[in-house]
Design a protein around this motif. Structure first.
Motif, PDB file in Angstrom:
ATOM      1  N   GLY A   1      28.296  58.987  29.094  1.00 58.80           N
ATOM      2  CA  GLY A   1      28.923  57.808  28.473  1.00 58.80           C
ATOM      3  C   GLY A   1      30.192  58.205  27.749  1.00 58.80           C
TER       4      GLY A   1
ATOM      5  N   LEU B   1      32.991  58.876  30.168  1.00 57.58           N
ATOM      6  CA  LEU B   1      33.540  57.636  30.727  1.00 57.58           C
ATOM      7  C   LEU B   1      34.450  56.955  29.707  1.00 57.58           C
ATOM      8  CD1 LEU B   1      33.333  55.917  33.315  1.00 57.58           C
ATOM      9  CD2 LEU B   1      31.646  54.527  32.149  1.00 57.58           C
ATOM     10  N   LEU B   2      34.002  56.975  28.447  1.00 59.00           N
ATOM     11  CA  LEU B   2      34.799  56.377  27.379  1.00 59.00           C
ATOM     12  C   LEU B   2      36.136  57.106  27.251  1.00 59.00           C
ATOM     13  CD1 LEU B   2      34.834  54.292  25.144  1.00 59.00           C
ATOM     14  CD2 LEU B   2      33.753  55.950  23.633  1.00 59.00           C
TER      15      LEU B   2
ATOM     16  N   SER C   1      38.377  56.149  30.212  1.00 59.39           N
ATOM     17  CA  SER C   1      38.976  54.814  30.134  1.00 59.39           C
ATOM     18  C   SER C   1      39.993  54.750  29.011  1.00 59.39           C
ATOM     19  CB  SER C   1      37.891  53.734  30.016  1.00 59.39           C
ATOM     20  OG  SER C   1      37.477  53.582  28.696  1.00 59.39           O
TER      21      SER C   1
ATOM     22  N   GLY D   1      33.768  50.314  34.229  1.00 58.43           N
ATOM     23  CA  GLY D   1      32.516  50.077  33.516  1.00 58.43           C
ATOM     24  C   GLY D   1      31.597  49.115  34.238  1.00 58.43           C
TER      25      GLY D   1
END
Lengths: 371, 284, 284
Positions: free
Chosen positions: C257, C260-261, C264, C220
């Motif tokens: 987004g 990516l969330l 992770s 991030g």
């Protein structure tokens, strides 16, 4: 008899502090040797030097005739059972025991056989698959010992391994450890501050104080014939009188500060007029002796009865208020004694020991360390 | 191996050297930044042309020191205001969360606890964009249904506050919870037994016990807010915070004024860090 | 202890507001927005177009993979560097220097990430301090290009996230009893076998929580890749930034987004599963 561990003139200093001060001893093969002393007396340092975690400042340490100077702990034929056992929590019991064997590249089937064999011998057959935290205190103890014994060391070092156990289990483990040692025949070097552990288990006990050995001998010798006031105070319980020497010879006469005149034996040379301390075991005093001839007799008043089964005692005091412990045999003969009564006690001159007086601070040291 | 085992000299010394190099690595960029803030040169680079305080105090026109640089000063003020508000909000809500999760029982507690930890594992950039999206959606909702134009739903000072608050609260809650867990609840029971009400107990007994943790967490919250970049980047409006402002300057080329600001930041945060450390030592 | 309902609501309501309004709703909004796009008539509606777009454009998914791989590499190097440092501080150095080294270790991380990155920039760029000395000492003839390379970027990421590996590893090492290492050595263990069989297994929970935090922070991160990496937006957060701020395509940005969330949380979940550590333990 072959000597497994031989320590000669061993000295260890940390800066200006002498932790171990010129210690010499030999441990014959297959014997149970204990080093007994208060905390801070240097016994742990001595043990760690034998294990190889510390190098002596001077002196030699030989195991089966081989000088150990410069030999790393993992190359010495001596293994250490740690105070808090140091079992590896990330491994099972079997993996813990096999750890050392794996380091020696012992083949897997052989490893398995020896692991099972040693578990059998310490009385934990079939426990190999258990995790360390599933074991009880006594079982952990035995695994820690098995983990060392499986490597067949010449000397097994034990650093107060019973200290963390509760009283009952400790009593039981003392006997078990003694039996285990007799069974495997390995030389044990055991350090402790608990005199009962040392007396019960050992063939030879060395009493250590301030980095030096005060006395070395069988448990009976230490108990009955202490050579120094420290040993007299530290091993077993003793009543103490301070006084002045009146007559010397085979038997010395000592006049205590409260006016009694006792005859006793002496461990070190005394001259008339010296200040001296007289030590006397509670069980040496006979209550209401039937044949008072040849005994030192005097009368005391009973303050309290300290009933503790076979270890029961009377708390008594002389006229001038000096408190004395007197053993109270549980043979029902003395059931009539009640607090407040005055009784006669007598003791044989052979059972009292005199030493030249030591300064009070040193005496307090030894007294404070007694468990 | 370890200090209680005999080690070879080579082993110990190579370890010493390694750690010294590590600390050089750790401090080199900070030291260089600080030193070059005092270099009498128009670029933050060597050679050393002699010392100067121009980058702090010069009023211009050639060199404008930080104390005469209106834009940077304003951003420092904005950051300061943001950090104060955020840390107060975080301490209040974080302490409430600590009490709720440590001392109360309620349905869906585990789910809510998990939600509370979520900001730890959500990258800051994503927190930023979701705050931006959420606020915009809320703003549109109010505009179409109530015909209200609410300023805080657009990138602005207050949106930055909300965005930073949303994840810094988690850190405060964790620090305070850890301290609250060490609290001996029989003290509360004793106070209740002596006739105090639940809120008196909290005020006189529990909060007093928690005070060092709350102050420490507040300091950390202040610093996290003051220095936040990733989340703030998406939420900032016409009032940039210091990190955003610095970033824009660093990206477009650098002047020793940035070193001067960095120097002040390094000195300031180090002092705050040492004070915080001192208090946490005392607490332990 | 029995407590009143009133206190529960006083504690819980701000927490609920925080979690629902600032955590749950914005991320739901992010999720919904990522599935909305304009159709051919320019009307907004449900669509998978944003995700299709991601897989069709190699630049997007390549950046995504690159970000993930580089974050893993960063995590690995951070571990390699942090482990000996932590071991030195806990087990090797004399206890009287330990507190001082801890303070020294933590201090740089209180300073803003921007300042630290800036420090590296003035050290490493072509007119920077390192090149100045290399030229002066005659080691090189022309300045080396050190900034804006992948290796430097990874070093920057390692530097930035170091703390989050060192601190948990130090705290697990503190709980490792020295006598375990002594016992292993006494039983014949070599350095390597002690590391493999005693130290690393013991440190696993700390390493896991450190690795999770470092990985997430690298993934991030925006500042370090943007300022120290190449200029062509090759970190995924930069792609998100471009969609939001430059192209103003919020739906596409929301999809990025969300991806990516997902990445992770997926890796964190896998890390927790593999090492059997709970999220709550990582947090504390």
């Amino acid at each position: 008899m072959e000597i497994d561990l031989s320590v000669k003139n061993c000295v260890k200093s940390f800066g200006s502090f002498l932790a171990v001060d010129d210690v010499t001893f030999d441990v014959p093969q297959g014997s149970f040797f204990s080093i007994l002393g208060p905390s801070g007396c240097g016994k742990t340092t001595l043990l760690r030097m034998v294990a190889g975690f510390e190098e002596p400042t001077s002196g030699t340490i030989m195991i089966r005739g081989r000088d150990m100077r410069g030999v790393l702990p993992n190359r010495r034929p001596a293994n250490l059972v740690f105070q808090h056992l140091a079992l590896f929590p990330m491994m099972t019991v079997a993996e813990n025991i096999a750890f050392g064997l794996r380091r020696r590249k012992v083949a897997a089937p052989e490893r398995k056989r020896r692991t099972e064999d040693i578990l059998e011998r310490v009385g934990l057959p079939g426990y190999g698959g258990k995790r360390v935290d599933q074991l009880s205190g006594g079982q952990k103890q035995r695994v820690a010992i098995a983990r060392c014994l499986v490597l067949e060391p010449l000397v097994l070092l034990l650093d107060e391994p019973l200290g963390a156990l509760d009283l009952k289990l400790r009593e039981q483990m003392k006997v078990e450890l003694k039996k285990l040692q007799a069974k495997v025949g390995t030389t044990f070097v055991y350090i402790t501050h608990d005199q009962s552990e040392a007396l019960v288990m050992s063939d030879v006990v060395a009493v250590m104080n301030k980095g030096r050995f005060e006395q070395m001998g069988s448990p009976q010798d230490l108990y009955h014939a202490p050579e120094t006031p420290f040993v007299a105070r530290f091993v077993g319980e003793n009543n103490v009188w301070a006084g002045r020497v009146e007559k010397v010879g085979e038997v010395v006469a000592i006049k205590t500060d409260e006016g009694f005149v006792f005859s006793a034996k002496s461990q070190s040379p005394l001259t008339v007029g010296d200040r001296a301390d007289l030590f006397l075991r509670p069980e040496a005093m006979r209550i209401e002796p039937r044949e008072p001839a040849g005994l030192n007799t005097f009368s005391v008043s009973v303050r309290a009865i300290l009933f503790d089964g076979a270890a029961s005692r009377l708390l008594t005091a002389t006229d001038s208020g000096h408190e004395l412990m007197v053993a109270l045999p549980q043979n029902r003969r003395f059931d009539h004694i009640a607090p407040g009564q005055t009784i006669t006690v007598g003791w044989h001159p052979e059972s009292g020991v005199c030493f030249p007086a030591v300064n009070p601070a040193a005496a307090a040291d030894a007294g404070g360390a007694r468990p | 191996m370890i200090r209680t085992l005999p080690n070879s000299r080579a082993y110990t010394w190579s370890f010493h050297v390694f750690v010294i190099l590590y600390f050089v690595f750790l401090f080199a960029p900070l030291l260089v930044t600080c030193v070059l803030a005092f270099n009498d040169s128009n670029f933050p680079s060597l050679p050393w042309n002699g010392g100067t305080l121009d980058w702090f105090f010069s009023p211009g026109p050639q060199r404008v020191g930080i104390f005469h640089d209106a834009q940077n000063l304003r951003s420092i003020l904005v950051s300061f205001q943001t950090a104060v508000i955020v840390s107060v909000l975080c301490v209040v809500v974080g302490t409430c969360a600590a009490f709720a999760f440590e001392q109360e029982t309620f349905p869906f507690k585990n789910l809510l606890y998990f939600l509370m930890l979520a900001p730890l594992v959500i990258p800051g950039v994503i927190l930023g964009i979701s705050q931006l999206l959420g606020a915009t959606t809320a703003g549109m909702f109010f505009e179409t249904h109530f015909d209200l134009d609410i300023a805080i739903f657009r990138p602005s000072f207050w949106l930055v506050v909300l965005g930073q608050f949303s994840f810094i609260t988690t850190f405060v809650a964790l620090v305070v919870s850890a301290r609250l867990r060490k609290f001996d609840r029989s003290l509360e029971e004793a106070a209740l037994n002596l006739g105090a009400t639940r809120f008196q107990v909290i005020r006189f007994i529990t909060l007093r016990f928690l005070r060092p943790a709350i102050i420490g967490a507040g300091a950390v919250a202040f610093l996290m807010s003051f220095e936040n970049f990733n989340t703030t980047l998406f939420l900032v409006g016409s009032q940039p915070t210091l990190p955003i402002n610095l970033y824009l300057q660093v990206r477009d080329g650098s002047t020793p004024v940035i070193n001067a600001i960095s120097f002040l930041l390094i000195v300031g945060t180090s002092c705050l860090a040492l004070v915080n450390l001192y208090f946490s030592r005392k607490e332990a | 202890m029995k407590t009143s309902r009133l206190s529960l609501w006083i504690f819980l309501s701000p927490v609920l507001m925080w979690l629902v309004l600032l955590i749950v709703l914005p991320h739901l909004d992010l999720f919904i927005m990522s599935f909305r796009a304009k159709d051919e008539y320019g009307r907004m509606g449900f669509s998978l177009q944003n995700y299709v777009h991601f897989f069709e454009e190699p630049i997007y998914w390549l950046t995504f993979v690159r970000t993930a791989v580089y974050s893993v590499i960063t995590t690995f190097f951070t571990f390699l560097l942090a482990m000996p440092v932590a071991f030195y501080i806990v087990k090797v150095v004399r206890p009287k220097y330990k507190g001082f080294l801890m303070v020294l270790l933590l201090l740089p991380f209180w300073v803003s990430e921007l300042v630290r990155v800036y420090g590296w920039m003035i050290l490493l760029r072509e007119s920077g301090v390192v090149n100045f000395f290399l030229l002066k000492l005659g080691i090189v003839d022309a300045p080396l290009k050190m900034l804006y390379t992948d290796a430097t970027m990874i070093m920057g990421l390692v530097y930035t996230s170091m703390l989050f590996m060192v601190v948990p590893v130090i705290s697990v090492l503190e709980s490792l009893d020295d006598s375990l290492i002594e016992a292993a050595s006494d039983l014949g263990g070599s350095k390597i076998s002690i590391w493999r069989e005693i130290i690393l297994p013991h440190c696993k929970p700390g390493i896991t929580s450190g690795a999770i935090v470092v990985f997430m922070l690298s993934l991030g991160n925006y500042l370090t890749p943007n300022l120290m990496g190449g200029k062509n937006s090759l970190w995924f957060t930069e792609q998100i930034y471009n969609q939001f701020i430059a192209s103003f395509n919020w739906n596409q940005g929301a999809a990025f987004g969300f991806l990516l969330l997902l990445l992770s949380s997926g890796i964190i979940w896998a890390g927790l599963k593999l090492s059997r550590v709970k999220l709550g333990e990582v947090a504390s």
